[in-house]
Scaffold this active site. Structure first.
Site, PDB file in Angstrom:
ATOM      1  N   GLU A 162       0.813  -1.221   0.000  1.00 34.57           N
ATOM      2  CA  GLU A 162       0.000   0.000   0.000  1.00 34.57           C
ATOM      3  C   GLU A 162       0.847   1.272   0.000  1.00 34.57           C
ATOM      4  OE1 GLU A 162      -2.749  -0.559   3.258  1.00 34.57           O
ATOM      5  OE2 GLU A 162      -3.497  -2.439   2.429  1.00 34.57           O
ATOM      6  N   ASN A 204       2.264  -4.931  -3.368  1.00 37.87           N
ATOM      7  CA  ASN A 204       0.871  -5.301  -3.085  1.00 37.87           C
ATOM      8  C   ASN A 204       0.057  -4.045  -2.791  1.00 37.87           C
ATOM      9  OD1 ASN A 204      -1.032  -7.484  -2.494  1.00 37.87           O
ATOM     10  ND2 ASN A 204      -0.904  -6.864  -0.341  1.00 37.87           N
ATOM     11  N   HIS A 239     -10.145  -6.143  -2.341  1.00 32.56           N
ATOM     12  CA  HIS A 239     -11.206  -5.969  -1.340  1.00 32.56           C
ATOM     13  C   HIS A 239     -12.361  -5.283  -2.076  1.00 32.56           C
ATOM     14  CE1 HIS A 239      -8.778  -7.359   1.934  1.00 32.56           C
ATOM     15  NE2 HIS A 239      -7.808  -6.522   1.623  1.00 32.56           N
ATOM     16  N   GLU A 267      -5.868 -10.719  -1.521  1.00 32.93           N
ATOM     17  CA  GLU A 267      -6.687 -10.531  -0.307  1.00 32.93           C
ATOM     18  C   GLU A 267      -8.169 -10.471  -0.656  1.00 32.93           C
ATOM     19  OE1 GLU A 267      -5.286  -7.213   2.057  1.00 32.93           O
ATOM     20  OE2 GLU A 267      -3.178  -7.682   1.658  1.00 32.93           O
ATOM     21  N   ASP A 269     -11.979 -10.386  -1.012  1.00 32.25           N
ATOM     22  CA  ASP A 269     -13.277 -10.489  -0.337  1.00 32.25           C
ATOM     23  C   ASP A 269     -14.256  -9.575  -1.073  1.00 32.25           C
ATOM     24  OD1 ASP A 269     -12.502  -7.959   0.787  1.00 32.25           O
ATOM     25  OD2 ASP A 269     -11.869  -8.911   2.648  1.00 32.25           O
TER      26      ASP A 269
HETATM   27  O1  G3I Z   1      -3.797  -8.279  18.753  1.00 29.64           O
HETATM   28  C1  G3I Z   1      -4.618  -7.225  19.296  1.00 29.64           C
HETATM   29  C2  G3I Z   1      -5.235  -7.676  20.595  1.00 29.64           C
HETATM   30  O2  G3I Z   1      -4.215  -7.889  21.537  1.00 29.64           O
HETATM   31  C3  G3I Z   1      -6.210  -6.610  21.068  1.00 29.64           C
HETATM   32  O3  G3I Z   1      -6.857  -7.060  22.218  1.00 29.64           O
HETATM   33  C4  G3I Z   1      -7.233  -6.290  20.001  1.00 29.64           C
HETATM   34  C5  G3I Z   1      -8.155  -5.146  20.406  1.00 29.64           C
HETATM   35  O4  G3I Z   1      -8.734  -4.513  19.293  1.00 29.64           O
HETATM   36  O5  G3I Z   1      -6.560  -5.899  18.837  1.00 29.64           O
HETATM   37  C6  G3I Z   1      -5.709  -6.906  18.312  1.00 29.64           C
HETATM   38  O6  G3I Z   1      -5.108  -6.439  17.137  1.00 29.64           O
HETATM   39  C7  G3I Z   1      -5.939  -6.377  15.987  1.00 29.64           C
HETATM   40  C8  G3I Z   1      -5.317  -7.193  14.887  1.00 29.64           C
HETATM   41  O7  G3I Z   1      -6.050  -7.050  13.697  1.00 29.64           O
HETATM   42  C9  G3I Z   1      -5.251  -8.678  15.248  1.00 29.64           C
HETATM   43  O8  G3I Z   1      -6.536  -9.174  15.429  1.00 29.64           O
HETATM   44  C10 G3I Z   1      -6.065  -4.918  15.565  1.00 29.64           C
HETATM   45  O9  G3I Z   1      -6.770  -4.186  16.524  1.00 29.64           O
HETATM   46  C11 G3I Z   1      -6.733  -4.819  14.239  1.00 29.64           C
HETATM   47  O10 G3I Z   1      -6.670  -3.493  13.772  1.00 29.64           O
HETATM   48  C12 G3I Z   1      -6.052  -5.724  13.235  1.00 29.64           C
HETATM   49  O11 G3I Z   1      -6.761  -5.645  12.028  1.00 29.64           O
HETATM   50  C13 G3I Z   1      -6.087  -6.166  10.888  1.00 29.64           C
HETATM   51  C14 G3I Z   1      -5.840  -5.040   9.902  1.00 29.64           C
HETATM   52  O12 G3I Z   1      -5.235  -5.579   8.724  1.00 29.64           O
HETATM   53  C15 G3I Z   1      -4.919  -3.989  10.461  1.00 29.64           C
HETATM   54  O13 G3I Z   1      -4.845  -2.924   9.589  1.00 29.64           O
HETATM   55  C16 G3I Z   1      -6.984  -7.205  10.256  1.00 29.64           C
HETATM   56  O14 G3I Z   1      -7.112  -8.328  11.134  1.00 29.64           O
HETATM   57  C17 G3I Z   1      -6.414  -7.662   8.911  1.00 29.64           C
HETATM   58  O15 G3I Z   1      -7.352  -8.446   8.235  1.00 29.64           O
HETATM   59  C18 G3I Z   1      -6.105  -6.445   8.044  1.00 29.64           C
HETATM   60  O16 G3I Z   1      -5.509  -6.914   6.856  1.00 29.64           O
HETATM   61  C19 G3I Z   1      -5.185  -5.895   5.903  1.00 29.64           C
HETATM   62  C20 G3I Z   1      -3.945  -6.359   5.176  1.00 29.64           C
HETATM   63  O17 G3I Z   1      -2.912  -6.667   6.084  1.00 29.64           O
HETATM   64  C21 G3I Z   1      -3.491  -5.318   4.149  1.00 29.64           C
HETATM   65  N1  G3I Z   1      -4.567  -4.970   3.250  1.00 29.64           N
HETATM   66  C22 G3I Z   1      -5.821  -4.583   3.889  1.00 29.64           C
HETATM   67  C23 G3I Z   1      -6.285  -5.639   4.860  1.00 29.64           C
HETATM   68  C24 G3I Z   1      -7.627  -5.279   5.474  1.00 29.64           C
HETATM   69  O18 G3I Z   1      -7.526  -4.133   6.251  1.00 29.64           O
END
Ligand code: G3I
Length: 467
Positions: A162, A204, A239, A267, A269
């Site tokens: 990105e 990517n 996405h 990715e 969806d």
């Molecule tokens: O691990 C912490 C946990 O300790 C805490 O309690 C909890 C509270 O909110 O957060 C947890 O972290 C989260 C993490 O996912 C793991 O679950 C983050 O808040 C959350 O923001 C994070 O979201 C991820 C996101 O990227 C971050 O930007 C999504 O799961 C993941 O699907 C998403 O994936 C991205 C790709 O990497 C890049 N392209 C876009 C895509 C969708 O946003």
């Protein structure tokens, strides 16, 4: 047993040959047996069908684990390989989660697509607070450490993620750009190449599926990296919003292939305003089908990865309130219509019979010219997806098909077919890649229609004319 990507494919190549002709590639092949899993179908095409996985779910949910092992031949860590997970503080690496995912993949003969080294999100503040040489040193050290650890075990990496903004194709205004200038991208790729020379290196991004200012900028960056021998592929996150697969997606991916690159849907969806009704789930299936077909049709598409297993696991509702249901499986792991669509697009499902007559058993061509047929793949109340087959009775260098709809049917979008398509009388010709068909062979095209609510999706007689 450890099966790296090349070994897994070599094993499988001895088992199955696939009806790639049915996917518009013009190659003659045949099925050994029905492919009833996404993995079986994708293996037959020598492509990845991947999924983004959660460490916690792999650890704690046996049904999830079994499904991931059965249905997918490639894994991406949804979060476990990102910087905040692997190096939360300077020089302190935590590989427990990433290791577990790579081990799981190897135990199940799956390849791993690594995600990601350099991103403006999920990077700890200790990195974001650096600048200049200190930031560059941290980046190089991080890439070296992670890439070296998984050398030979991770087939490909999203090296940068990105890096282009959503505004007119400008570079993203991130701490990376502010701290290091645009050169950070080249440095990241040089470092990754040296650390694991055998891994495929990808750039990517999202919203680059169609030809637009953002994908144009990625194209320019890609050209520069290709000229330096640093880039192997472009990852199109995909996405997507329901019904919005860009009409020029295949042509857009093709221009990157023409640079000598692989392309990959990294990715995927398709989000829906919730609650989703049956028609929307069918439209979603069509969207997934189309994306999978594009990858199947492009020899240099390395695979399709869906961004999660169950709808309830998806990141979508958290970021787009009111939207969801974007994946292939319901929360009870039952299959959605989109699952069957992807399976079919990869050449699986149905009876397991090839969708075109195998060359080895087809009767010798008679007559001249070409013949064409239409079939309804999946109807719903207000629309349907059709598949069309052109059969060559002589060597063709191009073809035109025409028919008239008897009722309200009108084409809304088409693939592998171009021309005057949207009226009551349709006149369509081959696309750039499916015009040459040897005598006795077939090629396919497809389209979606809209129609009056509840009416039958008719199957008109088609006239086929050689170019
Ligand atoms: O691990 C912490 C946990 O300790 C805490 O309690 C909890 C509270 O909110 O957060 C947890 O972290 C989260 C993490 O996912 C793991 O679950 C983050 O808040 C959350 O923001 C994070 O979201 C991820 C996101 O990227 C971050 O930007 C999504 O799961 C993941 O699907 C998403 O994936 C991205 C790709 O990497 C890049 N392209 C876009 C895509 C969708 O946003």
């Amino acid at each position: 047993m450890l099966l790296n990507r090349k070994r897994r494919r070599a094993v499988i190549a001895g088992v199955v040959t696939v009806a790639t002709a049915a996917l518009g590639l013009g190659l003659s092949t045949q099925f050994a047996s029905a492919q009833t899993t996404l993995r079986g179908a994708a293996d037959g095409l020598n492509k990845d069908i991947g999924v983004a996985v959660s460490y916690n779910l792999l650890q704690n949910n046996a049904q999830y684990r079994n499904l991931v092992a059965t249905e997918f031949n490639s894994l991406t860590a949804e979060n476990a390989m990102k910087w905040d997970a692997t190096e939360p503080s300077d020089g302190n690496y935590t590989f427990t989660q990433a290791d577990a995912i790579v081990d799981f993949a190897e135990d199940n003969g799956q390849s791993v697509h690594g995600h990601t080294f350099v991103w403006h999100q999920q990077t700890p503040s200790w990195v974001q607070n650096l600048s200049g040489t200190a930031l560059q040193t941290a980046m190089i050290e991080h890439i070296n450490t992670v890439a070296n650890r998984y050398e030979g075990r991770v087939a490909s990496w999203d090296v940068v993620n990105e890096v282009v903004s959503d505004s007119n194709g400008a570079m993203r205004d991130s701490f990376w750009l502010r701290g290091l200038g645009e050169g950070y991208i080249t440095t990241a790729f040089q470092t990754a190449r040296a650390a694991d020379p055998n891994a495929d290196l990808y750039i990517n991004d999202y919203s680059i599926e169609g030809d637009n200012a953002k994908s144009d900028r990625i194209y320019t960056i890609a050209q520069g990296l290709v000229n330096q021998g640093l880039l192997d592929g472009v990852g199109f996150q995909a996405h997507l919003i329901l019904g919005q697969v860009p009409g020029d997606m295949e042509a857009n991916l093709q221009r990157f292939v023409d640079l000598g690159l692989k392309v990959r849907i990294t990715e995927l969806d398709v989000r829906i305003q919730t609650p989703a009704d049956a028609g929307e789930l069918q439209q979603q299936a069509n969207d997934y089908r189309r994306v999978a077909e594009i990858c199947a049709e492009l020899a240099d598409c390395s695979g399709v990865t869906v961004w999660g297993v169950r709808d309830g696991d998806s990141w979508v509702p958290g970021v787009f309130p009111g939207y969801g249901a974007p994946l292939l499986f319901n929360d009870d792991l039952s299959k959605k219509p989109a699952y069957n669509a992807v399976l079919e697009a990869l050449g699986g499902g149905g009876s397991g019979e090839p969708t075109t007559t195998p060359v080895t058993t087809s009767p010798p061509p008679t007559g001249s010219g070409c013949t064409a047929t239409l079939s309804v793949q999946s109807p719903w109340n207000t629309g349907a997806t059709y598949s069309g087959t052109v059969r060559a009775n002589q060597n063709l260098t191009g073809w035109t098909v025409t028919w008239t709809w008897p009722g309200s049917e009108r084409i809304s979008n088409a693939w592998s077919l171009q021309g005057n398509l949207t009226g009551a009388t349709v006149t369509g010709s081959n696309a750039s890649y499916n015009g040459t068909v040897a005598s006795g062979q077939t090629t396919t095209f497809g389209f979606n229609i809209t129609k009056a609510n509840g009416s039958t999706a008719s199957v008109p007689t088609v006239t086929c004319t050689p170019a």
